[in-house]
Design an enzyme around this catalytic site. Structure first.
Site, PDB file in Angstrom:
ATOM      1  N   TYR A  23       1.528  -0.959   0.008  1.00 48.60           N
ATOM      2  CA  TYR A  23      -0.275  -0.238   0.129  1.00 48.60           C
ATOM      3  C   TYR A  23       1.016   0.828   0.142  1.00 48.60           C
ATOM      4  O   TYR A  23       0.237   2.230  -0.693  1.00 48.60           O
ATOM      5  CB  TYR A  23      -1.204  -0.071   1.049  1.00 48.60           C
ATOM      6  CG  TYR A  23      -2.284  -1.006   1.723  1.00 48.60           C
ATOM      7  CD1 TYR A  23      -2.420  -1.634   0.377  1.00 48.60           C
ATOM      8  CD2 TYR A  23      -3.234  -0.949   2.129  1.00 48.60           C
ATOM      9  CE1 TYR A  23      -3.224  -2.725   0.042  1.00 48.60           C
ATOM     10  CE2 TYR A  23      -4.263  -2.344   2.016  1.00 48.60           C
ATOM     11  CZ  TYR A  23      -4.330  -2.598   1.271  1.00 48.60           C
ATOM     12  OH  TYR A  23      -4.887  -3.464   1.443  1.00 48.60           O
ATOM     13  N   GLU A 121       0.258 -10.716  -3.472  1.00 47.46           N
ATOM     14  CA  GLU A 121       0.745 -12.723  -3.872  1.00 47.46           C
ATOM     15  C   GLU A 121       0.369 -12.873  -4.787  1.00 47.46           C
ATOM     16  O   GLU A 121      -0.546 -13.318  -4.944  1.00 47.46           O
ATOM     17  CB  GLU A 121       0.319 -12.728  -2.319  1.00 47.46           C
ATOM     18  CG  GLU A 121       1.286 -12.582  -1.267  1.00 47.46           C
ATOM     19  CD  GLU A 121       0.476 -13.345  -0.452  1.00 47.46           C
ATOM     20  OE1 GLU A 121       1.554 -14.697   0.015  1.00 47.46           O
ATOM     21  OE2 GLU A 121      -0.358 -13.103   0.212  1.00 47.46           O
TER      22      GLU A 121
HETATM   23  N1  DCP Z   1      -2.817  -5.304   4.948  1.00 53.27           N
HETATM   24  C1  DCP Z   1      -3.808  -4.902   5.486  1.00 53.27           C
HETATM   25  N2  DCP Z   1      -3.662  -5.089   6.785  1.00 53.27           N
HETATM   26  C2  DCP Z   1      -2.607  -5.846   7.720  1.00 53.27           C
HETATM   27  C3  DCP Z   1      -1.792  -6.504   6.318  1.00 53.27           C
HETATM   28  C4  DCP Z   1      -1.900  -5.848   5.192  1.00 53.27           C
HETATM   29  O1  DCP Z   1      -3.986  -3.554   5.118  1.00 53.27           O
HETATM   30  N3  DCP Z   1      -3.378  -5.988   8.603  1.00 53.27           N
HETATM   31  C5  DCP Z   1      -2.738  -4.291   3.488  1.00 53.27           C
HETATM   32  C6  DCP Z   1      -1.388  -3.855   3.575  1.00 53.27           C
HETATM   33  C7  DCP Z   1      -0.596  -4.155   2.735  1.00 53.27           C
HETATM   34  C8  DCP Z   1      -0.817  -4.925   2.023  1.00 53.27           C
HETATM   35  O2  DCP Z   1      -2.073  -5.783   2.750  1.00 53.27           O
HETATM   36  O3  DCP Z   1       0.181  -3.558   2.448  1.00 53.27           O
HETATM   37  C9  DCP Z   1       0.113  -6.663   1.592  1.00 53.27           C
HETATM   38  O4  DCP Z   1      -0.085  -6.511   3.439  1.00 53.27           O
HETATM   39  P1  DCP Z   1       1.811  -7.477   3.347  1.00 53.27           P
HETATM   40  O5  DCP Z   1       1.759  -8.065   4.788  1.00 53.27           O
HETATM   41  O6  DCP Z   1       2.292  -8.042   2.107  1.00 53.27           O
HETATM   42  O7  DCP Z   1       2.556  -6.457   3.925  1.00 53.27           O
HETATM   43  P2  DCP Z   1       3.525  -5.440   2.727  1.00 53.27           P
HETATM   44  O8  DCP Z   1       3.586  -5.452   2.085  1.00 53.27           O
HETATM   45  O9  DCP Z   1       2.314  -3.998   3.644  1.00 53.27           O
HETATM   46  O10 DCP Z   1       5.094  -5.458   3.593  1.00 53.27           O
HETATM   47  P3  DCP Z   1       6.074  -6.523   3.018  1.00 53.27           P
HETATM   48  O11 DCP Z   1       6.289  -5.893   2.322  1.00 53.27           O
HETATM   49  O12 DCP Z   1       6.256  -7.240   5.378  1.00 53.27           O
HETATM   50  O13 DCP Z   1       5.355  -7.837   2.051  1.00 53.27           O
END
Ligand code: DCP
Length: 710
Positions: A23, A121
């Site tokens: 995000y 993913e």
């Molecule tokens: N997300 C969310 N609430 C959560 C977990 C994630 O809204 N509790 C959203 C925001 C993230 C997106 O989903 O950007 C993808 O989640 P990821 O777990 O893959 O985490 P990120 O992509 O943010 O970080 P990373 O680089 O660690 O994968």
């Protein structure tokens, strides 16, 4: 419970690609000044600066974590940029992130089977691409290995520092006498590195990846080196990867099963699990789970990458923590309406863009103030915002009745005691693609509509359909009911009785019923679907019905009362019924109305001339004329072949209306019909040459109508 699947091959090449702080990257693309800065995306709820849901890697270096609120993040990293999630309908609007995820998926799917596993993913099965590469241009014959691939982390390679690491990786890629599986992995790693570069170039997003022989290992590997890196798991390194891994980190072991392994068997790492025989694990957890655990500990997994670029379901939810818990029906309805509106928009956009329809509507609620679980409920879906809202609210009441027991439930904004909703979500699942057959038929006729529209009428006239579709074994039944606005009054009263079986999600009682809702074909973006149970020929059938855009059509449908009552809203008068035969020939009517579409009433009357001059209803004129053409009642002079060169005004009208030639129709469409029908359709589509044999109950009608015994 995990399901054990035999591993088809240990030479598959599977990648798991995971976007980095997704995000945040999407927001940084929107606002490039945020790039390189500690940034976090925060929830809509702004209490204490809002909860963090995505944190940039720069912010992570300051100790900012997803579990923090904005104000805490500011404490550990004062310069952090907090970006609020976009808001719509009083809740987070994730569409920008979803769409960004779709951009990535479209790039990643270029090289192999692609499964979209979440918003950010993707799993890829690159086996074929890797095999082709190995056969045609294996890595050891490449002049150079791209830098991105050289930055790969190859588990098991003994490397000390940066430069050596790159040299070791290069040697690993170029090793001509490597194990066949490793050579394939090297090809897979090269392909993934190129894909990741393409993603960066085309979307500006970085991602990380794991490349292994199965999904489980690929997923574990993708998170090992983030951001913007990839990790390869050679066959011989599997044990080294798994043994030290805390058991709860394994996919499917983060919950009760993992806890049971820890508590009951003292298993804390995957290595600990290796000490248990398959038989022992089966004794504890049953044959299937026992075998799955035994395999998982050894990195064996037969899970296939499913071919899925689109989400399996759509959902919209909101939480109402603490004092904001919903305690009245009115407040639940208000929020349900918001959630349903979003869901409905997404369903329509899925229908429009991907020609997919969902079958099941489910409502999940949370009452965290109570130990009792609020029952989830589901029912067949009816398309259209108002219908979804109505059904969702009825599901809520069905759940509530169960939840609070037999006490009377007041529904008009009165405070209820004994419940407080802290989480509300509505979802649409069992999404299937509409079969291609009628898509291509529709496409063909759409073109006809467009052609004739430019000459005669607005295409808007034909954006409304009403179709019932059901599946009945080999006697496929398709019902298309096309409605030009002027035909609305001719809507038949089909006597449809809508029943909405509410399914208790937990028990899934009616799950199998949904299979009968599989549509044979539908194609219309502004359409609205609903499942109905129809009584016909003394037989009750479940039918998926497609009606024009959503709520507006409620007035001409039998409404459902979940609590058993049935109310009628504006049902058409009996005089407006179709004749029984015509009711059934809906595919003909579909074609017919398209054929008629180019013709304003007066032109129609002209064409029909003496034959139909005294007809009482515009739409009936059109439909009757079509049926009479089909039945061979109208003289062939009305059916002028397209090849006519000099056309009078009247001939021109006829030409536009009726001169479909089979050789102009998408052959794929015809080929999808049974042989005997193909021949008949071809004849039918050349009306000027057609023998006068079309009768009631002809094979084309038989094909498109339900079989009597179904
Ligand atoms: N997300 C969310 N609430 C959560 C977990 C994630 O809204 N509790 C959203 C925001 C993230 C997106 O989903 O950007 C993808 O989640 P990821 O777990 O893959 O985490 P990120 O992509 O943010 O970080 P990373 O680089 O660690 O994968």
């Amino acid at each position: 419970m995990p399901v054990s699947r035999a591993q088809s091959s240990d030479s598959r090449i599977i990648a798991h690609v995971d976007m980095d702080c997704f995000y945040v990257q999407v927001e940084q693309r929107k606002q490039p000044t945020l790039r390189g800065q500690p940034t976090a995306v925060v929830q809509y709820n702004s209490w204490k600066g809002g909860g963090l849901i995505a944190v940039s890697y720069e912010a992570r270096m300051f100790g900012v974590k997803r579990s923090m609120r904005g104000s805490e993040a500011k404490e550990v990293c004062p310069e952090i940029q907090l970006v609020q999630v976009p808001v719509a309908r009083g809740k987070a609007d994730l569409s920008v992130y979803r769409n960004a995820g779709s951009e990535v998926v479209s790039i990643l799917s270029r090289k192999g089977r692609c499964e979209r596993a979440s918003i950010d993913e993707v799993y890829l099965d690159l086996t074929e691409s890797a095999e082709t590469m190995l056969a045609e241009l294996p890595p050891h014959r490449l002049e150079s290995i791209n830098e991105e691939a050289l930055k790969s982390h190859v588990l098991g390679l003994d490397v000390q520092d940066g430069d050596n690491a790159r040299e070791s990786v290069r040697k690993w890629f170029l090793k001509s006498d490597a194990d066949h599986r490793d050579k394939l992995l090297a090809c897979g790693a090269l392909i993934v590195s190129e894909l990741r570069l393409q993603v960066l170039e085309e979307t500006e997003f970085t991602c990380s990846a794991g490349i292994a022989h199965n999904k489980m290992l690929a997923k574990l590997a993708s998170g090992m080196n983030k951001p913007a890196q990839q990790t390869v798991v050679p066959f011989l390194s599997v044990n080294k990867l798994l043994e030290p891994l805390p058991i709860k980190k394994m996919k499917q072991l983060g919950g009760k099963l993992g806890t049971s392994l820890q508590v009951d068997l003292g298993v804390n790492t995957v290595g600990d699990l290796l000490h248990f025989s398959e038989q022992k694990l089966q004794e504890h957890y049953g044959i299937n789970t026992g075998t799955w655990l035994w395999n998982a500990a050894r990195g064996i997994s037969g899970d296939e990458v499913e071919s899925r670029l689109l989400p399996k379901s759509h959902g919209s939810g909101k939480t109402f923590p603490g004092p904001r818990a919903l305690k009245t029906s009115a407040s639940v309805q208000k929020w349900l309406n918001e959630l349903c509106e979003e869901l409905s928009e997404r369903l329509l956009s899925d229908l429009e863009q991907n020609k997919r329809i969902a079958h099941t509507l489910s409502l999940h609620l949370n009452d965290s103030e109570s130990v009792k679980k609020f029952p989830s409920k589901s029912c067949p879906i009816r398309y259209g915002t108002a219908k979804i809202q109505e059904d969702a609210f009825n599901l809520f009441h069905a759940g509530l009745r169960e939840y609070v027991g037999s006490r009377t439930i007041k529904t008009k904004g009165n405070l209820h005691h004994g419940w407080a909703i802290t989480g509300l979500s509505i979802s649409a699942s069992k999404i299937v693609e509409i079969p291609s057959g009628t898509r291509s038929i529709s496409k063909y006729f759409d073109n006809q509509v467009k052609t004739c529209t430019s000459e005669k009428q607005s295409i808007d006239l034909f954006t409304q359909y009403d179709a019932d579709v059901s599946y009945s074994g080999n006697g496929s039944y398709l019902r298309f009911h096309s409605m030009c606005p002027q035909m609305k009054n001719c809507e038949e009263d089909t006597g449809n009785k809508h029943f909405m079986p509410i399914v208790n999600q937990d028990k899934d009682q009616n799950e199998s019923k949904d299979e009968s809702f599989i549509p044979k074909s539908i194609d219309e973006q502004h359409s609205s679907f609903s499942t109905v149970r129809q009584q016909q020929d003394g037989v009750t059938r479940d039918i998926l019905s497609l009606s024009s855009s959503g709520a507006e059509l409620n007035q001409k449908e039998t409404k459902i009362d979940f609590l058993g009552e049935e109310t009628e809203h504006g049902l058409k008068s009996k005089e407006q019924k179709w004749k029984p035969y015509k009711e059934k020939g809906t595919i003909l009517r579909y074609f017919g109305s398209h054929g008629s579409c180019s013709l304003p009433k007066e032109d129609h009357d002209k064409i029909l001339g003496d034959n139909k001059a005294s007809s009482s209803s515009d739409s009936k004129v059109m439909v009757d004329s079509f049926f009479e053409v089909v039945e061979g009642k109208l003289p062939p002079k009305n059916l002028v072949p397209r090849t006519s060169t000099t056309l009078s005004g009247q001939d021109e009208l006829r030409r536009t209306a009726w001169s479909y030639k089979s050789d102009e129709i998408d052959q794929i469409t015809l080929n999808e019909l049974p042989i005997e029908i193909q021949a008949e359709v071809r004849t039918w589509l050349r009306p000027h040459k057609r023998a006068n044999t079309m009768k009631k109950g002809s094979s084309i009608l038989d094909y498109f109508l339900p079989t009597r015994n179904s």
